[in-house]
Enzyme design. Structure first.
Site: not given
Ligand code: GLA
Length: 387
Positions: A140, A214, A352
């Protein structure tokens, strides 16, 4: 006497158009957005800058709040089947919650959402090394991603629909990514109860870009238990299997005959505990689905979720080729969100929209490369209704 009558007549002639104008504005407001976008101070960021909270309300009373800290959607209030408005997004009551947040609740994620394997990639033979903030990988956007930045906000509402524009310029080599990247995100709350998110970006050097939102959804309301009974459908006949670091292996695997087949509406929890290699690696669903695109880059339905007790329905439409279903596997009750509610495992799901994870290292995946002169432009719509 006569003079005063004449005076009243003249005065009324003067005020009549004003009264008519006021009436027309009132009726326009009643039929249109009703409330203008509201702006409230949301507290100071760790480096002492003021952040704000913007409250968008449409003519149906649906309300979405967004802060320019991290481009974070802090709440989404939508009606259930009885018309009762309720918040369906996880979040915190104050800015401090978001400053301390490590699970990207509601955030605009960039410059590259999801994972980049071994925290490195190359462009034209030049290798770029990123921070490892998720095991051996980058997650991210790195240590300080777009979700921790203060964005410049502008009210761009039009035609009776509130809209907020956020702009952030990520500097050359920020978190290791090349190029000054000028990013814009426009959030529009339509009168069809859609939260429409449009992302654009330009760069002055070749770079990689992958932007998403997110939000964690619980259509019965955060704190109302897990989301295992929420029925979802995902318009995907393949997904990208991962290794133990949740990095795609590069395969595009058919969902048919696996717990990843959501082509027919299925409860999230129906197969989540199956002894499946991919589910074990993700501790549940934490995978990117390859969307069936009959219109490449067109806005198509990607997923639909329906919550049986409230009747709330969420549809996700996107121009992106992929969507990550994450079922809150890492939530463990240690985070206390709005109203002190503990966010427990599988208490929410994320959908997402994105290009596939680790695309810069997989030439068979749709490219996330952005060159000077090109314009990155993607759209995602979260549409709410009730049945
Ligand atoms: C995304 C990732 C997960 C986790 C979340 C945040 O969705 O794919 O593995 O890291 O973000 O916790």
């Amino acid at each position: 006497m006569r003079a005063s009558i004449r005076c009243i007549a003249m005065l009324s002639l003067f005020f009549m158009p004003i009264a008519a104008f006021a009436r027309s504005t009132q009726s326009k407001q009643a039929a249109g957005t009703t409330k203008p976008m509201e702006k409230k101070p949301f507290g100071a960021t760790p480096d002492g800058k003021a952040s704000d909270l913007y409250i968008l309300t449409n003519k149906n009373g649906m309300e979405v709040s967004i802060t320019n800290y991290g481009g974070i959607v802090t709440s989404i209030k939508v009606p259930d089947r009885n018309g009762k408005l309720g918040d369906v997004a996880l979040g915190y009551d104050t800015l401090d919650g978001y400053v301390g947040d490590k699970v990207y609740i509601g955030a605009t994620v960039g410059r590259y959402c999801n994972r980049i394997g071994h925290a490195e990639f190359s462009i034209d033979g030049a290798k770029y090394t990123l921070a490892k903030n998720n095991g051996d990988n980058t997650l991210h956007g790195g240590i300080k991603g777009f979700n921790k930045m203060l964005w410049e906000a502008r009210d761009v509402s039009k035609e009776g629909e509130p809209a907020l524009e956020l702009k952030y310029t990520s500097r050359d080599m920020e978190e290791g990514f090349p190029g000054n990247l000028a990013a814009t995100v426009v959030f529009t709350l339509t009168n069809k109860n859609e939260l429409k998110i449009e992302y654009t970006a330009t760069t002055d050097k070749k770079t990689v870009v992958n932007l998403t939102n997110h939000s964690y959804f619980n259509l019965a309301g955060p704190g109302s238990g897990d989301v295992l009974k929420t029925v979802i459908r995902i318009e995907a006949d393949k997904f990208t299997p991962v290794d133990s670091g949740l990095i795609p292996t590069g395969d595009l695997k058919k969902v048919q005959g696996t717990p990843f087949d959501f082509r027919k509406p299925t409860e999230i929890g129906a197969r989540i505990e199956q002894d499946d290699e991919q589910l074990n690696l993700g501790k549940g669903y934490d995978h990117n689905f390859v969307l069936i695109k009959n219109k490449p880059n067109g806005l198509t339905l990607a997923a639909r979720a329906e919550e049986p007790t409230t009747g709330r329905v969420l549809e996700v439409w996107t121009t992106e080729p992929g969507i990550q279903l994450y079922t809150g596997n890492f939530l463990d009750g240690s985070i206390h969100g709005k109203g002190g509610i503990a966010y427990t495992k599988r208490g929410a799901f994320c959908l997402e929209t994105q290009h596939f994870p680790d695309s810069p290292n997989h030439s068979n995946f749709p490219s996330t490369l952005l060159s000077p002169g090109q314009r990155y432009h993607t759209t995602t719509v979260y549409k709410f209704s009730a049945k």
